[in-house]
Design an enzyme around this catalytic site. Sequence first.
Site, PDB file in Angstrom:
ATOM      1  CE  LYS A  37      -3.901  -1.207   3.049  1.00 52.71           C
ATOM      2  NZ  LYS A  37      -4.510  -0.799   4.330  1.00 52.71           N
TER       3      LYS A  37
ATOM      4  CG  ASP B 268      -9.740  -0.478   6.583  1.00 54.71           C
ATOM      5  OD1 ASP B 268      -8.771  -0.932   7.236  1.00 54.71           O
ATOM      6  OD2 ASP B 268     -10.795  -1.113   6.431  1.00 54.71           O
TER       7      ASP B 268
HETATM    8  P1  ITT Z   1      -2.597  -1.205   7.422  1.00 52.13           P
HETATM    9  O1  ITT Z   1      -3.853  -1.354   8.259  1.00 52.13           O
HETATM   10  O2  ITT Z   1      -1.374  -1.036   8.240  1.00 52.13           O
HETATM   11  O3  ITT Z   1      -2.750  -0.151   6.358  1.00 52.13           O
HETATM   12  P2  ITT Z   1      -3.354  -3.833   6.393  1.00 52.13           P
HETATM   13  O4  ITT Z   1      -2.800  -4.702   5.300  1.00 52.13           O
HETATM   14  O5  ITT Z   1      -3.656  -4.499   7.724  1.00 52.13           O
HETATM   15  O6  ITT Z   1      -2.360  -2.599   6.603  1.00 52.13           O
HETATM   16  P3  ITT Z   1      -6.195  -3.414   5.909  1.00 52.13           P
HETATM   17  O7  ITT Z   1      -6.646  -3.725   7.280  1.00 52.13           O
HETATM   18  O8  ITT Z   1      -6.830  -2.266   5.172  1.00 52.13           O
HETATM   19  O9  ITT Z   1      -4.635  -3.098   5.849  1.00 52.13           O
HETATM   20  O10 ITT Z   1      -6.361  -4.749   5.044  1.00 52.13           O
HETATM   21  C1  ITT Z   1      -6.296  -4.685   3.676  1.00 52.13           C
HETATM   22  C2  ITT Z   1      -6.154  -6.098   3.111  1.00 52.13           C
HETATM   23  O11 ITT Z   1      -6.994  -6.206   1.940  1.00 52.13           O
HETATM   24  C3  ITT Z   1      -4.728  -6.331   2.620  1.00 52.13           C
HETATM   25  O12 ITT Z   1      -3.914  -6.878   3.644  1.00 52.13           O
HETATM   26  C4  ITT Z   1      -4.952  -7.278   1.447  1.00 52.13           C
HETATM   27  O13 ITT Z   1      -5.129  -8.596   1.930  1.00 52.13           O
HETATM   28  C5  ITT Z   1      -6.285  -6.789   0.874  1.00 52.13           C
HETATM   29  N1  ITT Z   1      -6.055  -5.733  -0.138  1.00 52.13           N
HETATM   30  C6  ITT Z   1      -6.340  -4.398  -0.026  1.00 52.13           C
HETATM   31  N2  ITT Z   1      -5.948  -3.740  -1.126  1.00 52.13           N
HETATM   32  C7  ITT Z   1      -5.388  -4.653  -1.933  1.00 52.13           C
HETATM   33  C8  ITT Z   1      -4.768  -4.580  -3.181  1.00 52.13           C
HETATM   34  O14 ITT Z   1      -4.592  -3.411  -3.819  1.00 52.13           O
HETATM   35  N3  ITT Z   1      -4.319  -5.705  -3.734  1.00 52.13           N
HETATM   36  C9  ITT Z   1      -4.453  -6.884  -3.110  1.00 52.13           C
HETATM   37  N4  ITT Z   1      -4.990  -7.057  -1.900  1.00 52.13           N
HETATM   38  C10 ITT Z   1      -5.464  -5.935  -1.310  1.00 52.13           C
END
Ligand code: ITT
Length: 204
Positions: free
Chosen positions: A13, A70
């Site tokens: 991200k 998120d």
């Molecule tokens: P932060 O909260 O620290 O930002 P995180 O990975 O825990 O990191 P989220 O709670 O928003 O963030 O979870 C997002 C999940 O959704 C991420 O870990 C992926 O599994 C999936 N995801 C989100 N965007 C994606 C993308 O562009 N490509 C692939 N998977 C994605």
Amino acid sequence: MMEIVVASSNKGKVAEIIAALADLPVKVLALGDIGGVPEAVEDGLTFEANALLKATHYSAFLGKPCLADDSGLEVDALHGEPGVYSARYSGEAATDSSNNAKLLSELAAVCPQSRTARFRCVLAYISPEGITLTAEGSCEGLILDEPRGESGFGYDPLFYLPSLGKTLAELDLAGKNTVSHRGQALRNMAQKLARCLDENRRDQ
Ligand code: ITT
């Protein structure tokens, strides 16, 4: 120059966000550049609630403007799962590959045309002066029955875009930002931030 902290510990991200904000006249820092910051508790029930919760937590702790993301995958045949639980879909010790394996097994009996899904992203920006901005984006696709491509992160190798004939993991970072949920949210957010910076400059 004003500093904005990208409040995410997901390296995939962070790279996409930094690339998309490159044209703004701000210095963009990542949480990893700062270190020692306690993690936010993500207990919201929606992407927006969690994005606001993370931006509020990090901005209050650091005393700096923070931009949080998120996001997650909503699969129609799974009634919108994994949704806000996308990061931990296969349990507390989840990895991208264990999450992808679980998704494939949940969809094993679902035919190709019923494997419709979308990624959603909500960004929240909060500054210590009390400015709150949000922006969102979504990206429609199909879940394949085996991974394709090496780029990106998370569910990208299983997320197929019929219009391009490729998965998100077969695009480079700029190509993914052009079509992705996050790219769309970031373009919306960049416009809002640019307007905010202009207003600030005029008031000074
Ligand atoms: P932060 O909260 O620290 O930002 P995180 O990975 O825990 O990191 P989220 O709670 O928003 O963030 O979870 C997002 C999940 O959704 C991420 O870990 C992926 O599994 C999936 N995801 C989100 N965007 C994606 C993308 O562009 N490509 C692939 N998977 C994605």
